[in-house]
Design a protein around this motif. Structure first.
Motif, mmCIF file in Angstrom:
data_model
loop_
_atom_site.group_PDB
_atom_site.id
_atom_site.type_symbol
_atom_site.label_atom_id
_atom_site.label_comp_id
_atom_site.label_asym_id
_atom_site.label_seq_id
_atom_site.Cartn_x
_atom_site.Cartn_y
_atom_site.Cartn_z
ATOM 1 N N ALA A 110 43.386 40.952 40.432
ATOM 2 C CA ALA A 110 44.860 40.687 40.300
ATOM 3 C C ALA A 110 45.502 41.657 41.320
ATOM 4 N N LYS A 131 43.247 45.086 40.986
ATOM 5 C CA LYS A 131 42.908 45.646 39.615
ATOM 6 C C LYS A 131 42.404 44.275 38.964
ATOM 7 N N CYS A 148 38.726 46.159 43.022
ATOM 8 C CA CYS A 148 39.193 46.551 41.880
ATOM 9 C C CYS A 148 38.601 47.939 41.309
ATOM 10 N N ASP A 208 42.604 41.983 35.744
ATOM 11 C CA ASP A 208 43.731 41.440 34.597
ATOM 12 C C ASP A 208 43.041 41.725 33.154
ATOM 13 N N GLU A 209 43.752 41.262 32.048
ATOM 14 C CA GLU A 209 43.183 41.390 31.086
ATOM 15 C C GLU A 209 42.026 40.006 30.778
ATOM 16 N N CYS A 264 47.630 44.867 42.994
ATOM 17 C CA CYS A 264 47.930 46.193 42.458
ATOM 18 C C CYS A 264 48.735 46.721 43.679
#
Length: 543
Positions: free
Chosen positions: A109, A101, A194, A103-104, A111
């Motif tokens: 990142a 996924k 992602c 990240d900010e 998952c």
């Protein structure tokens, strides 16, 4: 001359908007963004939320545990195998998990895969979490991952999630190890994983239920469980208390289908809904100034464009496509249809927010005489008639009327064909249209991947390739982009691809649109991410 025409168009559109009943729907076929119906809105960004809605000092969290979110169209299915309509993917993002996924910082990142490594230039190894379970209690295994990927590869619904992957290269050495191979060095492997299009589904459940039934009552491993679907009204999900990751603060989310934009605004003001997606620009000031509501404006990564079907005889000659580019006052359309302060001029097919964007392309300025000369040169000096297919809503209706007026000046007759969502998607995937308007979101924030899916010959008649362009020179550059793992070198190739595509003129660039959202004044914790793949787990209410 330009100012006089814009004033005339504005006057025309104000009249048109007063006659419109506010019919909702997306401003483009594939993605949902704020519907705009008038250029007169002065909504800027002063005093407007542009990031997460934070709690203020002294505020107390409410015990309200149901969030009502309204959008403008009903998805045909909640099966990840289906098309890339944004509202569909957004709901699926709560029901399903992906291997990785963003990240900010929009970087891949962990998952479902808690760790991974690149074994060689073609091979990737993923170690799955052992505490992830589907909503029926079954563990998520590597076989489910393999099944999900092969299902996408073999699907016929325009899902391009496994593009670049080797369908013969998926291995499951044990229940929690998944091996993936690419067909050749592939620059977008991690970002692609992602993508909600590669959500992991339970093989056993899908096999037993069948695709159609599964799409209406999905089971995933995500933070929300599917509860119910009332056709034409709402889809309801509930917090998954056994979720392996961060759990939702609120227990229930009800996604309401409200196709008329005016009705979404009224329901937001009255408290009938808590968050309104696809907010009309004409209502932005009203929402921002109302003490019971708040306005959220965020930059996205979405193109709005008109696409020529380059496989149709009339548009096989790029001179015709270029002529109609010159015949279109794109800035007037942007201001009228998408809002001066809620969109940006579109100077390339790659959004300005992505690496590789270039502003150095020579624009097709509004020039009626140049348009006529090119049409004469191409053998269409007397004009022609062409059908314009688009999603029926007030914004697109206005766009169509404007385009019809502009092209009449070069003897091109535009036959308007407003179409409902499901029929439109089917027609576009088959390449039946001559001309359409659409929107594409660069879902994995990789310009090269987006360009490949939109313009490579291999992607014709897929979910993103609305122009069905086939240019060997473009294909060669796009192929090189997918093989180039160095980001800086890839960005240079992206610029080269943009130049070639711009010369081919498969699109008329209209606007880079912003995400425009309304929320109740008591809503906190909502984060307006550029992807429009909103994660509602952090949302809550204050007293």
């Amino acid at each position: 001359m330009r100012k006089r025409m814009l004033s005339t168009l504005l006057a025309f559109c104000v009249g048109l908007s007063l006659c419109a009943c506010g019919g909702g729907g997306q401003t483009a076929e594939e993605t949902t963004a704020g519907e705009t119906t008038e250029a007169s809105s002065e909504a800027g960004t002063a005093g407007v939320n542009q990031g997460p809605i934070q709690a203020q000092e002294g505020e107390v969290q409410s015990d309200k545990d149901t969030l009502v979110v309204a959008f403008d169209r009903e998805p045909a299915t909640l099966d990840p195998l289906g098309n890339n309509v944004t509202v569909k993917r957004m709901i699926e993002g709560g029901i399903f998990d992906t291997l990785l996924k963003f990240d900010e910082n929009l970087q891949p990142a962990p998952c479902l895969a808690e760790s991974w490594e690149q074994v060689d230039e073609l091979t990737w190894k993923f170690n799955l979490r052992k505490d992830a379970k589907f909503h029926n209690g079954d563990p998520v295994t590597s076989q489910d991952v393999k099944f999900s990927f092969l299902r996408v590869h073999n699907g016929t619904q325009g899902n391009d999630g496994t593009n670049g992957f080797d369908p013969e290269g998926y291995e499951t050495p044990d229940d929690y190890t998944f091996i993936l191979k690419t067909l050749e060095p592939y620059a977008f492997t991690e970002a692609q994983l992602c993508n909600q299009a590669l959500s992991i589904v339970p093989e056993k459940v899908v096999t037993e239920m069948g695709d159609d039934a599964f799409g209406r009552a999905p089971i995933g491993s995500g933070p929300y469980k599917f509860v119910s679907w009332t056709a034409g009204d709402n889809i309801t999900v509930e917090r998954n208390d056994d979720y392996w990751g961060e759990k939702s603060i609120l227990k229930t989310i009800k996604f309401r289908v409200i196709t008329e934009s005016a009705s979404r605004t009224i329901d937001l003001e009255s408290g009938g809904i808590d968050i309104a997606l696809s907010l009309p620009t004409t209502d932005a000031d009203r929402i921002n100034e109302n003490p019971d509501t708040q306005l959220i404006v965020s930059t996205g990564a979405t193109d709005r464009y008109i696409a020529f079907n380059c496989q149709k005889e009339i548009f096989q000659d790029k001179r015709v496509r270029q002529a109609l580019n010159y015949a279109t006052d794109k800035e007037a359309i942007r201001i009228v249809c998408y809002g001066e302060n809620t969109s940006e001029p579109m100077d390339s097919v790659v959004p300005s927010t992505l690496p590789g964007h270039t502003s150095d392309l020579t624009p097709y300025d509004y020039d009626v005489e140049k348009a006529k000369a090119l049409l004469e040169e191409a053998g269409y000096g007397d004009g022609f008639t062409v059908e314009f297919m688009y999603l029926a809503n007030s914004t697109n209706n206005m766009l169509a009327e404007l385009l019809q007026q502009m092209w009449a000046q070069v003897n091109v007759t535009l036959e308007l064909k407003p179409t409902e969502s499901g029929a439109l998607t089917t027609a576009l995937n088959k390449g039946e249209q001559e001309l359409c308007c659409a929107g594409t979101s660069f879902a994995i924030f990789e310009a090269g991947a987006g360009l490949y899916n939109m313009f490579h010959s291999d992607r014709m008649y897929s979910g993103s390739a609305r122009a069905n362009l086939s240019d060997p020179e473009v294909d060669a550059v796009l192929d090189e982009i997918t093989r180039t793992t160095d980001a800086e070198a890839r960005a240079e190739l992206v610029v080269e691809a943009q130049k070639l595509i711009h010369e081919d003129s498969p699109f008329i660039y209209l606007a880079f649109t912003k995400n425009i959202i309304g929320a109740g004044s008591k809503v906190r914790g909502f984060n307006p991410v550029p992807t429009a793949m909103y994660d509602f787990r952090t949302v809550y209410f204050v007293e």
